[in-house]
Design an enzyme around this catalytic site. Sequence first.
Site, PDB file in Angstrom:
ATOM      1  N   LYS A   1       0.965  -1.138   0.087  1.00  0.00           N
ATOM      2  CA  LYS A   1      -0.046  -0.016   0.025  1.00  0.00           C
ATOM      3  C   LYS A   1       0.900   1.246  -0.153  1.00  0.00           C
ATOM      4  O   LYS A   1       1.707   1.498   1.151  1.00  0.00           O
ATOM      5  CB  LYS A   1      -0.856   0.035   1.004  1.00  0.00           C
ATOM      6  CG  LYS A   1      -1.912   1.162   1.402  1.00  0.00           C
ATOM      7  CD  LYS A   1      -2.620   1.523   2.356  1.00  0.00           C
ATOM      8  CE  LYS A   1      -2.970   2.850   2.336  1.00  0.00           C
ATOM      9  NZ  LYS A   1      -3.453   3.404   3.828  1.00  0.00           N
TER      10      LYS A   1
ATOM     11  N   GLY B   1      -8.185   9.451   9.623  1.00  0.00           N
ATOM     12  CA  GLY B   1      -8.446   9.661  10.801  1.00  0.00           C
ATOM     13  C   GLY B   1      -9.466  10.511  11.055  1.00  0.00           C
ATOM     14  O   GLY B   1      -9.709  11.085  12.455  1.00  0.00           O
TER      15      GLY B   1
ATOM     16  N   ALA C   1      -9.494   5.390   4.203  1.00  0.00           N
ATOM     17  CA  ALA C   1      -9.384   6.415   4.963  1.00  0.00           C
ATOM     18  C   ALA C   1     -10.523   7.292   5.158  1.00  0.00           C
ATOM     19  O   ALA C   1     -11.297   7.568   4.239  1.00  0.00           O
ATOM     20  CB  ALA C   1      -8.325   7.253   4.720  1.00  0.00           C
ATOM     21  N   GLY C   2     -10.785   7.779   6.217  1.00  0.00           N
ATOM     22  CA  GLY C   2     -11.696   8.809   6.691  1.00  0.00           C
ATOM     23  C   GLY C   2     -13.030   8.168   6.951  1.00  0.00           C
ATOM     24  O   GLY C   2     -13.929   9.035   7.171  1.00  0.00           O
TER      25      GLY C   2
ATOM     26  N   ASN D   1      -9.379   1.868   9.879  1.00  0.00           N
ATOM     27  CA  ASN D   1      -8.440   1.744  10.917  1.00  0.00           C
ATOM     28  C   ASN D   1      -9.208   2.589  12.370  1.00  0.00           C
ATOM     29  O   ASN D   1      -9.514   1.768  13.194  1.00  0.00           O
ATOM     30  CB  ASN D   1      -7.043   2.018  10.914  1.00  0.00           C
ATOM     31  CG  ASN D   1      -6.163   1.671  11.898  1.00  0.00           C
ATOM     32  OD1 ASN D   1      -4.878   1.327  11.692  1.00  0.00           O
ATOM     33  ND2 ASN D   1      -6.697   1.229  13.113  1.00  0.00           N
ATOM     34  N   THR D   2      -9.147   3.915  12.292  1.00  0.00           N
ATOM     35  CA  THR D   2      -9.412   4.546  13.411  1.00  0.00           C
ATOM     36  C   THR D   2     -10.723   4.463  13.942  1.00  0.00           C
ATOM     37  O   THR D   2     -10.957   4.282  15.250  1.00  0.00           O
ATOM     38  CB  THR D   2      -9.141   6.157  12.984  1.00  0.00           C
ATOM     39  OG1 THR D   2      -7.864   6.257  12.408  1.00  0.00           O
ATOM     40  CG2 THR D   2      -9.224   7.060  14.322  1.00  0.00           C
TER      41      THR D   2
HETATM   42  C1  LIG Z   1      -4.620   1.549   7.866  1.00  0.00           C
HETATM   43  C2  LIG Z   1      -3.944   2.453   6.952  1.00  0.00           C
HETATM   44  O1  LIG Z   1      -3.376   2.183   6.313  1.00  0.00           O
HETATM   45  C3  LIG Z   1      -4.269   3.864   7.259  1.00  0.00           C
HETATM   46  O2  LIG Z   1      -3.174   4.741   6.902  1.00  0.00           O
HETATM   47  C4  LIG Z   1      -6.002   4.250   6.554  1.00  0.00           C
HETATM   48  O3  LIG Z   1      -5.661   5.373   5.742  1.00  0.00           O
HETATM   49  C5  LIG Z   1      -6.866   4.126   7.586  1.00  0.00           C
HETATM   50  O4  LIG Z   1      -7.243   5.328   7.620  1.00  0.00           O
HETATM   51  P1  LIG Z   1      -8.490   5.779   8.552  1.00  0.00           P
HETATM   52  O5  LIG Z   1      -7.693   5.699  10.038  1.00  0.00           O
HETATM   53  O6  LIG Z   1      -8.986   7.037   8.770  1.00  0.00           O
HETATM   54  O7  LIG Z   1      -9.480   4.776   8.778  1.00  0.00           O
END
Ligand SMILES: CC(=O)[C@@H](O)[C@H](O)COP(=O)(O)O
Length: 253
Positions: A93, A154, A181-182, A203-204
Site C-alpha cells: 500500500k 483519521g 481512510a476517513g 482503522n481509526t
Molecule cells: C490503516 C491504514 O493504512 C491507514 O493509513 C488508513 O488510511 C486508514 O485510515 P483511517 O484511520 O481514517 O480509517
Amino acid sequence: MRDFYGVTLQTPMMLGTARYPSPSVMEAAFISSGASVATVSLRRERGAGQAFWDMVRGLGVHLLPNTAGCHSAREAITTAQMAREYFQTDWIKLEVIGHADTLQPDPFGLVEAAEALCADGFNVFPYTTEDQVLASRLVEAGCRVLMPWGAPIGSGMGLNNIHGLRTLRAAFPDVAMVIDAGLGLPSHAAQAMELGFDAVLLNTAVAEADDPVAMARAFGLAAQAGALAATAGPMGQRDMAAPSTPLIGKAWL
Ligand SMILES: CC(=O)[C@@H](O)[C@H](O)COP(=O)(O)O
C-alpha cells in the site's frame, strides 16, 4: 467482485492494525469484522515485537504492508523494499504524504514511486484522491488497484466528495478500487460499497470506538450489505412522489 492482482477477497473489508487499546482487542476486532486483509506498517509498528507479528500472521488474512509516514518517493520505495523482504509479499500500500495537516497524498511523489515499484515487480495499492488525472497516471504506471480516500486519514468524516468518487469509479471499470481512510461510521462503508467500490479500508473508526470488537462487526456487516445492494440493482431516484400502493389494479407488476 474485481480481483486484487489475481486474488479474490472473501469479504470486502480491510482493517488496519494500529491504535487499538491492546493486541488482544485488535485480534478480536479482526475476527469480528471478518476482514480479509490487514494493513501493517513496518515503520510505525517496528517496536511491536515478534509476538505481535506472529499474532497478525496468525489472523489468516492477506497482509498489505504500507509505507505510512513516508513523505518522498525515495523513502516510500526503500520502505516498500524492506517490507517485501520482511513480510514476504509483493503487495504494497503506497502512501507518499504531501501535506502535514490533511495527510493528502503528494501526487508527484506518488506517481514516481508507483512507476519504480511496478517496474520492480510490486503489486501496488496507491493511496490516492478522487482525482481522475492522477488515477490515469497511476494506471499507466502499472497499478491495477486504486485506493481513493473517503476523507482525510483519521477524520471519520465519511465520503467527502461523492460526485468525484462516483465519477472515478465509472471512469475505470476494470480497476479494483478500495475506499481508504476517513470512514467514521458503518453507514459510510455501506455507502462506499453501494457506489460500486470493491472494498473499504479503515482503522481509526474501529480502533478508537468504545467497543472496537462490536464496531468492527458493524463495519463488516455494513460493507457486505452495501456490496449486496450494489449487485441487487438499486432503484432509480425520482423527482416526484410515486405511490407505493396503487389505488386500483394489481399490487404487483
Ligand atoms: C490503516 C491504514 O493504512 C491507514 O493509513 C488508513 O488510511 C486508514 O485510515 P483511517 O484511520 O481514517 O480509517
